[in-house]
Design a protein around this motif. Structure first.
Motif, PDB file in Angstrom:
ATOM      1  N   ILE A 100       0.812  -1.216   0.000  1.00  0.00           N
ATOM      2  CA  ILE A 100       0.000   0.000   0.000  1.00  0.00           C
ATOM      3  C   ILE A 100       0.843   1.263   0.000  1.00  0.00           C
ATOM      4  CG2 ILE A 100      -2.065  -1.013   0.971  1.00  0.00           C
ATOM      5  CD1 ILE A 100      -1.254  -0.200   3.654  1.00  0.00           C
ATOM      6  N   TRP A 101       2.128   1.170   0.196  1.00  0.00           N
ATOM      7  CA  TRP A 101       2.962   2.360   0.158  1.00  0.00           C
ATOM      8  C   TRP A 101       4.337   1.972  -0.341  1.00  0.00           C
ATOM      9  CZ3 TRP A 101       1.059   7.103   0.770  1.00  0.00           C
ATOM     10  CH2 TRP A 101       1.964   8.162   0.845  1.00  0.00           C
ATOM     11  N   PRO A 102       5.005   2.665  -1.200  1.00  0.00           N
ATOM     12  CA  PRO A 102       4.622   3.920  -1.842  1.00  0.00           C
ATOM     13  C   PRO A 102       3.476   3.750  -2.848  1.00  0.00           C
ATOM     14  CG  PRO A 102       6.698   3.083  -2.702  1.00  0.00           C
ATOM     15  CD  PRO A 102       6.354   2.235  -1.546  1.00  0.00           C
ATOM     16  N   PRO A 103       2.735   4.835  -3.110  1.00  0.00           N
ATOM     17  CA  PRO A 103       1.506   4.705  -3.918  1.00  0.00           C
ATOM     18  C   PRO A 103       1.762   4.237  -5.342  1.00  0.00           C
ATOM     19  CG  PRO A 103       1.663   6.893  -2.920  1.00  0.00           C
ATOM     20  CD  PRO A 103       2.926   6.192  -2.593  1.00  0.00           C
ATOM     21  N   ASN A 104       2.931   4.556  -5.914  1.00  0.00           N
ATOM     22  CA  ASN A 104       3.160   4.128  -7.291  1.00  0.00           C
ATOM     23  C   ASN A 104       3.420   2.636  -7.394  1.00  0.00           C
ATOM     24  OD1 ASN A 104       5.547   4.478  -5.916  1.00  0.00           O
ATOM     25  ND2 ASN A 104       6.747   4.850  -7.768  1.00  0.00           N
ATOM     26  N   ARG A 105       3.650   1.978  -6.265  1.00  0.00           N
ATOM     27  CA  ARG A 105       3.832   0.529  -6.312  1.00  0.00           C
ATOM     28  C   ARG A 105       2.622  -0.195  -5.748  1.00  0.00           C
ATOM     29  NH1 ARG A 105       7.815  -1.698  -3.459  1.00  0.00           N
ATOM     30  NH2 ARG A 105       7.769  -3.398  -4.938  1.00  0.00           N
ATOM     31  N   TRP A 106       1.508   0.511  -5.623  1.00  0.00           N
ATOM     32  CA  TRP A 106       0.295  -0.100  -5.063  1.00  0.00           C
ATOM     33  C   TRP A 106      -0.091  -1.303  -5.905  1.00  0.00           C
ATOM     34  CZ3 TRP A 106      -4.517  -1.922  -5.487  1.00  0.00           C
ATOM     35  CH2 TRP A 106      -5.278  -1.981  -4.306  1.00  0.00           C
ATOM     36  N   GLN A 107      -0.175  -2.470  -5.326  1.00  0.00           N
ATOM     37  CA  GLN A 107      -0.566  -3.655  -6.081  1.00  0.00           C
ATOM     38  C   GLN A 107      -1.031  -4.743  -5.131  1.00  0.00           C
ATOM     39  OE1 GLN A 107       2.826  -6.115  -7.492  1.00  0.00           O
ATOM     40  NE2 GLN A 107       4.040  -4.296  -6.969  1.00  0.00           N
ATOM     41  N   ARG A 108      -1.832  -5.630  -5.720  1.00  0.00           N
ATOM     42  CA  ARG A 108      -2.199  -6.844  -5.000  1.00  0.00           C
ATOM     43  C   ARG A 108      -1.051  -7.842  -5.160  1.00  0.00           C
ATOM     44  NH1 ARG A 108      -7.067  -9.733  -4.046  1.00  0.00           N
ATOM     45  NH2 ARG A 108      -8.293  -8.001  -4.813  1.00  0.00           N
ATOM     46  N   ILE A 109      -0.740  -8.556  -4.096  1.00  0.00           N
ATOM     47  CA  ILE A 109       0.362  -9.515  -4.154  1.00  0.00           C
ATOM     48  C   ILE A 109      -0.189 -10.870  -4.570  1.00  0.00           C
ATOM     49  CG2 ILE A 109       2.160 -10.658  -2.833  1.00  0.00           C
ATOM     50  CD1 ILE A 109       2.276  -8.183  -1.070  1.00  0.00           C
ATOM     51  N   LYS A 110       0.304 -11.367  -5.689  1.00  0.00           N
ATOM     52  CA  LYS A 110      -0.151 -12.696  -6.152  1.00  0.00           C
ATOM     53  C   LYS A 110       0.869 -13.735  -5.723  1.00  0.00           C
ATOM     54  CE  LYS A 110      -2.192 -10.834 -10.327  1.00  0.00           C
ATOM     55  NZ  LYS A 110      -1.314  -9.657 -10.352  1.00  0.00           N
ATOM     56  N   PRO A 111       0.404 -14.948  -5.380  1.00  0.00           N
ATOM     57  CA  PRO A 111       1.383 -15.979  -5.013  1.00  0.00           C
ATOM     58  C   PRO A 111       2.234 -16.361  -6.217  1.00  0.00           C
ATOM     59  CG  PRO A 111      -0.834 -16.884  -5.070  1.00  0.00           C
ATOM     60  CD  PRO A 111      -0.972 -15.412  -5.239  1.00  0.00           C
ATOM     61  N   SER A 112       3.536 -16.385  -6.046  1.00  0.00           N
ATOM     62  CA  SER A 112       4.410 -16.813  -7.131  1.00  0.00           C
ATOM     63  C   SER A 112       5.655 -17.425  -6.513  1.00  0.00           C
ATOM     64  CB  SER A 112       4.784 -15.623  -8.016  1.00  0.00           C
ATOM     65  OG  SER A 112       5.673 -14.776  -7.334  1.00  0.00           O
ATOM     66  N   LEU A 113       6.012 -18.583  -7.011  1.00  0.00           N
ATOM     67  CA  LEU A 113       7.203 -19.257  -6.507  1.00  0.00           C
ATOM     68  C   LEU A 113       8.400 -18.804  -7.321  1.00  0.00           C
ATOM     69  CD1 LEU A 113       6.324 -22.991  -5.854  1.00  0.00           C
ATOM     70  CD2 LEU A 113       7.153 -21.340  -4.220  1.00  0.00           C
TER      71      LEU A 113
END
Lengths: 172, 185
Positions: free
Chosen positions: B158-171
């Motif tokens: 949620i911070w910094p705003p330009n990297r706002w993203q949902r975290i997807k599971p990835s191995l």
């Protein structure tokens, strides 16, 4: 009329959430009642005893040697175990049985505790699976509430294991 | 300033008392509700350190990331491989660490620098690793961690705003459990 009903429902909902949150905080940070089952803590706690476990000393890191604690089982987090703290981090623990000729010792690693049941013959504890992380401890048993004839605090230590462990660490 | 008569004084003290009462009742609602939400639903935490680079804290020296930890989804201790989770450090119970789940219970894991080359993750345990190989204090150092130490699953940056993203599971590549690889072959 409809608005009145809606208001009442919302109010009830709010009160439910509020008291639910208060209950959660009380159980999480003050203490909870636990029904113990199983033979591993006999004779201190027998099957179906009701005890009160307080959570403050766990949050304040004030668990000491000799305390009876309720902890999450390391192999099944949904299950709780009730054991006595035999050693804290850095303590030297004797892992062999008293009749053995050669004593084996182990040290409790950082951030871990060594738990054993009072019923040494019939208890699955740190002697089987090793030290467990401190954060798995949920609370310290401080009062036995039921049955009434044994009502009281849990202060006495019936086993000599703790003193022995202390003497071992002192002598080295 | 106007001289106060007795009536005004009484009105003022009752207003003060009402203010205190409102404050106390609000306090007893707000604190338990906040604590419960932080304990059961979601928790916001700042990520410190380089152990999850390059995914979290990608730039050294820039301000650190803030993640939202979903605590509701781990209430039954269910996580997937590849999830980023926060666990209480087994070495220091006052500290929480954020790592990626590599293996669930029963998986065979090829370890990176652990004392055994291959490890079967015991029941009720997780194998967690930081993305930054060699700069992370993780299961390669202290072994599998118990599920009871699980604190939350990182669901959003949620911070910094330009990297706002949902975290997807990835191995990470080549870190699948061994029997899954054998099944694929």
């Amino acid at each position: 009329m409809f608005r009145h009903m809606l208001g009442k429902t919302l109010g009830l909902f709010g009160y439910t959430i509020q008291y639910g949150c208060i209950a959660h905080c009380a159980f999480e940070y003050i203490g909870e009642f636990v029904v113990c089952s199983g033979p591993s803590m006999e004779p201190t706690i027998v099957n179906h005893d009701v005890v009160f476990s307080e959570r403050m000393s766990r949050h304040l890191f004030k668990i000491e040697k000799g305390d009876i604690v309720i902890a999450k089982s390391p192999f099944d987090p949904q299950m709780n175990i009730c054991k006595r703290v035999i050693g804290l981090e850095g303590d030297k623990i004797c892992t062999s049985s008293p009749s053995d000729l050669f004593k084996t010792h182990t040290y409790v690693p950082m951030g871990h505790v060594w738990l054993e049941g009072d019923n040494l013959r019939n208890s699955t504890d740190s002697r089987n699976y090793g030290p467990i992380p401190y954060a798995l401890i949920r609370g310290r048993v401080c009062w036995k509430l039921w049955p009434l004839h044994s009502f009281g605090t849990m202060s006495e230590t019936p086993m000599k294991r703790i003193i022995k462990a202390q003497r071992d660490s002192d002598s080295d | 300033m106007r001289l106060k008569d007795g009536y005004h004084m009484a009105q003022q003290t009752s207003a003060g008392r009402r203010y205190v009462q409102t404050f106390i009742s609000g306090f007893f609602v707000a604190v338990p509700v906040t604590v419960t939400i932080l304990d059961k639903l979601a928790y916001v935490a700042r990520v410190e350190g380089a152990s999850m680079q390059p995914f979290l804290n990608p730039d050294v020296g820039a301000q650190s990331d803030v993640v939202l930890l979903n605590r509701w989804s781990v209430r039954n201790y269910q996580v997937q491989r590849g999830d980023i989770v926060s666990v209480v450090s087994p070495r220091n119970p006052k500290q929480k660490i954020i790592k990626r789940v590599i293996g669930l219970e029963g998986d065979f894991i090829r370890t990176l620098s652990y004392k055994n080359r291959y490890v079967r993750v015991p029941d009720g345990h997780l194998w967690i690793e930081g993305d930054h190989r060699g700069h992370s204090l993780d299961s390669n150092c202290f072994g599998p961690v118990s599920l009871g130490l699980l604190h939350g699953r990182a669901s959003h940056i949620i911070w910094p705003p330009n990297r706002w993203q949902r975290i997807k599971p990835s191995l990470p590549p080549n870190r699948e459990p061994l029997d899954a690889e054998e099944d694929a072959e």
